[in-house]
Structure formats: structure tokens, C-alpha cells
Design an enzyme around this catalytic site. Structure first.
Site, PDB file in Angstrom:
ATOM      1  N   ASP A  13       0.825  -1.202   0.000  1.00 47.35           N
ATOM      2  CA  ASP A  13       0.000   0.000   0.000  1.00 47.35           C
ATOM      3  C   ASP A  13       0.866   1.262   0.000  1.00 47.35           C
ATOM      4  OD1 ASP A  13      -2.603   1.393   0.501  1.00 47.35           O
ATOM      5  OD2 ASP A  13      -1.595   1.940   2.372  1.00 47.35           O
ATOM      6  N   GLU A  23       1.183  -0.482  -5.120  1.00 45.47           N
ATOM      7  CA  GLU A  23       0.257   0.599  -5.410  1.00 45.47           C
ATOM      8  C   GLU A  23       1.096   1.871  -5.478  1.00 45.47           C
ATOM      9  OE1 GLU A  23      -3.441   3.176  -3.583  1.00 45.47           O
ATOM     10  OE2 GLU A  23      -1.852   2.374  -2.341  1.00 45.47           O
TER      11      GLU A  23
END
Length: 734
Positions: free
Chosen positions: A413, A466
Site C-alpha cells: 500500500d 500501489e
């Protein structure tokens, strides 16, 4: 009765009784002093303490309460070390216990060396709470890193949360504290009580390497025995690497476990890991997805963070069951031929008092300077990637999920926030790197080391980043200067195409490049095309809600968009609910609106996504060369006036090519001639405008045979009917 001074000096007794002594193992337990054998025990809960022979159970000596529950006494001399137990009495009750201070250390010299060096690959084997047999006795071994603490104790119901009772042994210069507590096992609730270097008592801390946690809002760690699970996925693991290569079909269903489906008859509770193991896994298999991706399952205190502010990185959240039940869920995925990816958050952590922040009274895991150590977007703390022990902690955690839970991939993330020191910071609110630049060199080195380590241990796994910037080489090998991720989310493609789709069809001709621009860089990384949870929250509405037009047009637009996505180079990711056109924006506190499937338009969308996955997985031209330029050829990428896009996808030699035609206006195009590079019959394989999906059934049933009419730079062409707001797939037949 012995002279108290012979048993313990007053200053030491006071330090032990007040919980200020930094080396209790030098005092408590059995020691030879001046030719005498003395036993000391800090047991303030008892009215009396006796020493028993552990083998015979006979009383050897009674101990004297020398100060505030600190008991001491001389034992008749036998030998320097012998096995003993304590018998404690309070009121009219008595019980027997092994003495934690009768046991030697469990961590070995190699553990100490690797922990000190920050290279302990299996960090979780050394730290945390381990149910074990030590020196012939069953119990739990606790170990925690707190280098700047004056004293660390493990506390829980088992000792009345009294930090004087089980003060831990400090292990040299590593800063690790350990203790073996006999009799404790799986299910024991505990925390660490810490005195900082100045003697200040800190808030009780959860175990950074704890394997279990209480159900939020409770915040204690829970001892969980990770041994003994009988995995049944050897067959899956053997073939996993072949299924996760960049030349394979990867279609990911992203899931937030707490809100995928709830049980309204039982207080609207979420499903358990075991219920997901049947209901979710069966659904994903039926829908044809190859992978499930879970929003973070590491324990997190605040449900509204969706798991993206974790406190217990080594503990599957207790919201849905135990660690062993999570393993059963993973096993069920693998039995169904489905890979499991979990979101992993090494970028920041919350400021909750029981968490990592100022763990031992100092900024241990985070930077001291808030310009480096505080994240303004999320009010969280940023890991100090330049500290070897912190890197070791995070990288070992990545390995832990692969080793202990057999997960198949990590999606990392917020990588962009890690790459740049000035991320979301104004001028003067960030610290440049050693070269004066904005890149976070330590974070870059951390990610490279993480990928090198996990792929080095098992190259069948995958990692995905990401990452929303143009940082080069995110999915390039580390030895080529890249970050070493297997895949990168294509955030640019997602943003551009969703903006295009939000336009009224009459205006789309002015935004044509938003659908084509992604092909300028589509092969620079190993991309995943993500329509994730971030696109259906914070006022953005659902995917369906972002489509323009009347009800029919909104559904047709979304069907066409899904067709465009599945035909476009790049692996696929779709957040739950999108597959049946969830109408409302996602709400993490309620279930998806499964009742919508009673309506034909929603059921048709679900059928389309199922069929797209089926076509995708069965058609090598749609995935084998996702990341190679020779796997894609524009037929006509410039038809802005009609808002029609057409291209051909190629697989390896011998695989038949696929023609994709997408029309993003509500105008059907009859007698539409389009160039094709190969002679033969082009069969219509899937049409998003088919009646079974809710469309008008306009199209080219049976497909079309080529004519020797050159067009679009091709030697042949076919004449087709392009349906309104639709994407159609044609495959060349032999």
C-alpha cells in the site's frame, strides 16, 4: 528465621518490590550467596510462599516476606541447581506453580547476533510469544525488542497485570528482553509494561510481534500457538509459480471481509473466516477470478481505517476468527485453485497508545523528527527505514505471511508516500536526503531488500506496488536498478479512463486521448489495471453511479468499460460489488447490496463479468503478452469523431489473435468496415450489448469473413455492426 540482610540488601529489595530493578534474574530465583542457597520470589498476591521439590512435591523451605510481597529464604543445601516449585497460599486457598526465574534464557547466541545485526530472516521465531516446552516444562516464551527501556515486564490476567511479577531478562546489547513463563498457553491475554530510561511508566503496549490480538476495541495481544496446522495445499504451492507469471491470466477480486456479506438475522454481523472459506471462495470460483485480494488483515484498532492503520502486523485480525481459522480460509482458496493476495502496509502506523509509537519511550520504530516521522495525510507515524532493526522487522513480517500463512502475494500500500520525502508536505515541512534530493533513499533500499528477500526465498510468490507516480522501474529487477516488485498498479490508466467514462458521450470525442494515452507507457511496467475500493468511496460514488445517461445508458456504459478493461493490456483487479453494479457508494459498515441481483440489469452485469473472466482465461492472446509491445496493435485508435476504438491482441506464436472493438456512444454503427491484419473468419466471441447482459442484442452474430479490401494499414477488412455503448471481441478462426 534468617537475617533479612543475608537474604537481600534493602536497596535491591526496594528496587524489586517497586518494579524498578533492571536485572531481576540476578536477584529472583535460586542463587548461591555466601555458601548458602537462597530462593527469592516476587509474589505480592500471596500470604505465604513455600519451596517444594519439583520431583517429590515435598516442602523444602518456607520463604519470608521481606518487603511488600518479595519473599526470600534459605534452602537446605543440596546442590547448586535443582528443580523446585513454589506453593502459594492466600486466604484458605493454595496452589503450586513453577517459578519463571528458575529457567535460563531460550534465545541463543545466533539469535542475539542476527537480532543485533538486523538480519534475522525468521524474526518471528525469536520474538513474540511462543508456546513451547523449555527445560522440560510447558509454558510460553515472550521476547520483545525495547533497547532503551529500563525495565520490561509481561503482564496479564495471569499475574494480575502487575508489572513487578514477570520482569524480563535483558539480552546484552541487542535490546531484546525475554522471559519464559511456565504454565501459560494458547489464549493467554498479555501486554508489555515498560519503564523508559528515566523510570517513567509508559502506556501498556501490545506485542509488536504478537500472533494474536483481542477483539477490538480491546487492545491486548493474545498468545497463539502457530504449530500443528496440517496444510493440504502442497499441490497448489507446487504449481503456483506457473500461475502467477506475467504471461498468465490474473484477474483479482478485491474484498473487504467485514462488509462483503453480513448476517442480518444475527445482528448484521460479518462472516467468519470459516464462512468466507465456503461462501466467498465458492463465489469467486464461480465468477472466474483467479485471485482474491484482501484489504489488510493484520490487526487494526479502528474499523473505519479498513485495515490500513494496522497495529499487529503479525496477527490476523480477530474480527473473523483465530489464526488457525484464517489458515483454513487460505487452504480453501488453494483447494479451489484461487490465489490469495493480502494488502500490506509498511508505509506508516497509527499513533494508538498501545502500538509502536515511542515503544520504549523513544522513537524506536519511527523517526524522531516529525518532518520525517509523521504522516500529515493520515495522522500516522512513518517507519524509520534507515534503522536496520526496523527494516528487519518489516521484511521478516513480509516473509512471515508467506511462510506461516501460505499467502500467494503482497500488494504493498501507498508506495508513492514511501518513495518521496516531500509526499503531501509543503515547503519546509520535509527533510531532503543526504544528496539534497526528495527521494527517500532508505525506503527505496528497504523495498529493494524486501523484494529480493521474499522472491529469493520463494520465486513462486508475487508482490505488487500501489504506486501512483512515474517513478521508474517499480517492477524492474533490483539488479537492473528497479524496486523489484512483480507488478505495479496502473493508477494513471484508472484515473484517465474513469474521467473519460464520466463524460457525456456527446463530449467524449474531445477526451479521446484519455483512453489511448495509457498505451504510450503500457509496456514500461508489469501493470495491473485496478478498479479498487479507493474508486468507490469518499463521495466518488459507485462505478455505476459515475456513468452518465439514463438507467439503460449507465449500465451499457459500465458494461462497455469492463469490456474495454478486459481487452486492454494488463492484469485485472475489480473491487467487490463492481461485478454486479453496486448502485450505492461502498460503506464498510454494511453488506454489499446483494438483493440487486434480483434485477435483470444487475444480474446481467454479473454474468458479463463472469463471461469476461471465462473468455480472458481461455484466450492466450488476451494475457500472454500483456507486457510486450508486440502483443498489441492499434487498428484504429484515432477515431475520436465516432468514439470507437479498435485493436488486436496477440499471444505467443500459434495462438489466434483477438480483435477488440469498443463504441462509447449510444449510436449503433451498421455496415462498419474495419481493417484486420489476417485473412479468415473473425468470430464474435463476446458482445457486451448481448440481451443476456441487458443489452439490445445488436451485433454481428456469427462474425464476419475478411474481404480483400485494405484498411487501417491492414491488407484485409471485415464489415460488422458495432452496437451502441458496447465492447465486442472477435477471434480469428483457422
Amino acid at each position: 528465621m534468617s537475617d533479612t540482610a543475608d537474604l537481600i540488601d534493602a536497596g535491591t529489595a526496594a528496587a524489586i518490590a517497586e518494579g524498578r530493578h533492571g536485572d531481576p534474574f540476578a536477584v529472583l530465583g535460586l542463587h548461591e550467596i555466601g555458601g548458602k542457597i537462597v530462593v527469592r520470589a516476587m509474589r505480592p498476591e500471596a500470604d505465604s510462599v513455600e519451596v517444594l521439590d519439583a520431583k517429590t512435591g515435598r516442602k523444602i523451605a518456607a520463604l519470608e516476606n521481606v518487603r511488600d510481597g518479595l519473599y526470600a529464604g534459605v534452602v537446605p543445601r543440596r546442590k547448586n541447581r535443582f528443580d523446585y516449585k513454589l506453593r502459594l497460599t492466600r486466604g484458605g486457598e493454595s496452589w503450586e506453580e513453577q517459578d519463571a526465574y528458575a529457567f535460563g534464557p531460550k534465545l541463543g547466541e545466533m539469535d542475539e547476533y542476527l537480532l543485533g545485526e538486523g538480519t534475522h530472516d525468521n524474526l518471528w521465531d525469536a520474538l513474540g510469544a511462543h508456546v513451547c516446552t523449555h527445560e522440560g516444562v510447558h509454558g510460553t516464551h515472550f521476547a520483545v525488542w525495547a533497547p532503551n527501556a529500563l525495565r520490561v515486564s509481561v503482564v496479564g490476567d495471569f499475574n494480575g497485570w502487575d508489572g513487578r511479577r514477570h520482569v524480563m531478562r535483558r539480552r546484552g546489547a541487542t535490546g531484546v528482553h525475554e522471559i519464559f513463563v511456565p504454565g501459560l498457553g494458547d489464549g493467554t491475554v498479555y501486554k508489555y509494561e515498560i519503564l523508559d530510561a528515566h523510570g517513567n511508566l509508559l502506556p501498556l503496549k501490545a506485542d509488536p510481534v504478537g500472533f494474536g490480538a483481542e477483539l477490538p476495541p480491546a487492545t491486548a495481544s493474545v498468545v497463539r500457538d502457530l504449530d500443528g496446522y496440517d496444510w493440504s495445499d502442497a499441490g497448489w504451492l507446487k504449481k503456483r509459480g506457473a500461475k502467477q507469471r506475467i504471461d498468465q491470466p490474473i484477474s483479482i477480486y478485491e474484498v473487504h471481509l467485514e462488509s462483503w456479506r453480513r448476517v442480518p438475522e444475527e445482528g448484521n454481523r460479518s462472516l467468519t473466516y470459516l464462512e468466507h472459506a465456503t461462501m466467498l471462495v465458492d463465489y469467486v470460483r464461480d465468477m472466474g477470478f483467479t485471485h482474491i485480494e484482501l484489504t489488510p488483515v493484520s490487526e487494526y484498532p479502528f474499523g473505519g481505517s479498513w485495515g490500513y492503520q494496522p497495529v499487529g502486523l503479525f496477527a490476523p485480525t480477530s474480527r473473523f476468527g483465530t489464526p488457525q481459522e484464517f489458515r483454513q480460509f487460505v487452504d480453501a482458496c488453494h483447494a479451489a485453485g484461487i490465489g490469495l493476495i493480502i494488502d500490506w502496509v509498511p508505509g506508516h502506523f497509527p499513533t494508538d497508545q498501545h502500538g509502536l509509537g515511542r515503544f520504549d519511550g523513544t522513537p524506536l520504530y519511527e523517526h524522531a523528527d516529525p518532518k520525517e516521522g509523521f504522516h500529515p495525510d493520515w495522522n500516522t507515524l512513518v517507519y524509520n527505514y534507515g534503522r536496520t532493526e526496523v527494516q528487519n522487522f518489516l521484511i521478516a513480517n513480509a516473509r512471515f505471511w508467506f511462510e506461516e500463512y501460505h499467502i500467494d502475494g503482497l500488494r504493498v500500500d501507498a508506495v508513492a508516500s514511501m518513495l518521496y520525502r516531500d509526499y503531501s508536505r509543503k515547503e519546509g515541512e520535509w527533510v531532503p536526503n543526504k544528496d539534497g534530493g526528495r527521494e527517500n533513499l532508505e525506503a527505496i533500499a528497504f523495498m529493494q531488500r524486501m523484494n529480493t528477500t521474499v522472491y529469493g526465498a520463494d520465486d513462486s510468490i508475487l508482490t505488487a506496488a500501489e504506486e501512483s507516480t512515474a517513478f521508474p522501474g517499480v517492477s524492474a529487477p533490483v539488479d537492473a536498478g528497479g524496486l523489484g516488485f512483480g507488478f505495479k498498479w496502473n493508477m494513471g490508466w484508472m484515473n484517465d479512463t474513469l474521467r473519460y467514462m464520466a463524460e457525456d458521450p456527446i463530449n467524449r470525442k474531445y477526451h479521446h486521448d484519455k483512453m489511448t494515452f495509457g498505451l504510450h507507457y503500457a509496456f514500461s511496467e508489469n501493470f495491473i489495471l485496478p478498479l479498487s475500493h479507493d474508486e468507490v468511496v469518499h463521495g466518488k460514488g459507485s462505478l455505476l453511479g459515475r456513468m452518465p445517461g439514463d438507467d439503460w445508458q449507465r449500465f451499457a456504459n459500465l458494461r462497455a468499460y469492463f469490456g474495454f478493461m478486459w481487452g486492454h493490456p494488463g492484469k485485472k483487479l475489480l473491487f467487490m460489488g463492481g461485478e454486479f453494479a453496486q448502485a450505492q457508494e461502498w460503506n464498510n459498515e454494511t453488506s454489499l447490496d446483494w438483493h440487486l441481483l434480483d434485477h435483470a440489469s444487475h444480474e446481467g452485469m454479473q454474468r458479463l463479468v463472469r463471461d469476461l473472466n471465462t473468455l480472458y482465461r481461455a484466450t492466450p492472446a488476451l494475457f500472454q503478452k500483456d507486457h510486450q509491445e508486440d502483443g498489441f496493435r492499434w487498428i484504429d485508435g484515432g477515431n475520436a469523431a465516432d468514439s470507437v476504438f479498435s485493436w488486436v491482441r496477440y499471444g505467443e506464436a500459434g495462438e489466434t489473435p483477438v480483435l477488440v472493438v469498443a463504441n462509447f456512444t449510444p449510436v449503433p454503427r451498421t455496415g462498419f468496415r474495419i481493417g484486420v491484419p489476417h485473412e479468415g473468419h473473425w468470430d464474435e466471441k463476446l458482445n457486451s450489448d448481448a440481451a443476456i447482459y441487458g443489452g439490445t442484442d445488436t451485433g454481428t452474430p456469427g462474425g464476419a469473413r475478411t474481404d480483400a479490401v485494405s484498411m487501417h494499414g491492414c491488407p484485409y477488412s471485415i464489415e460488422i455492426t458495432v452496437p451502441p455503448l458496447a465492447t465486442v471481441f472477435f477471434q480469428l478462426e483457422d
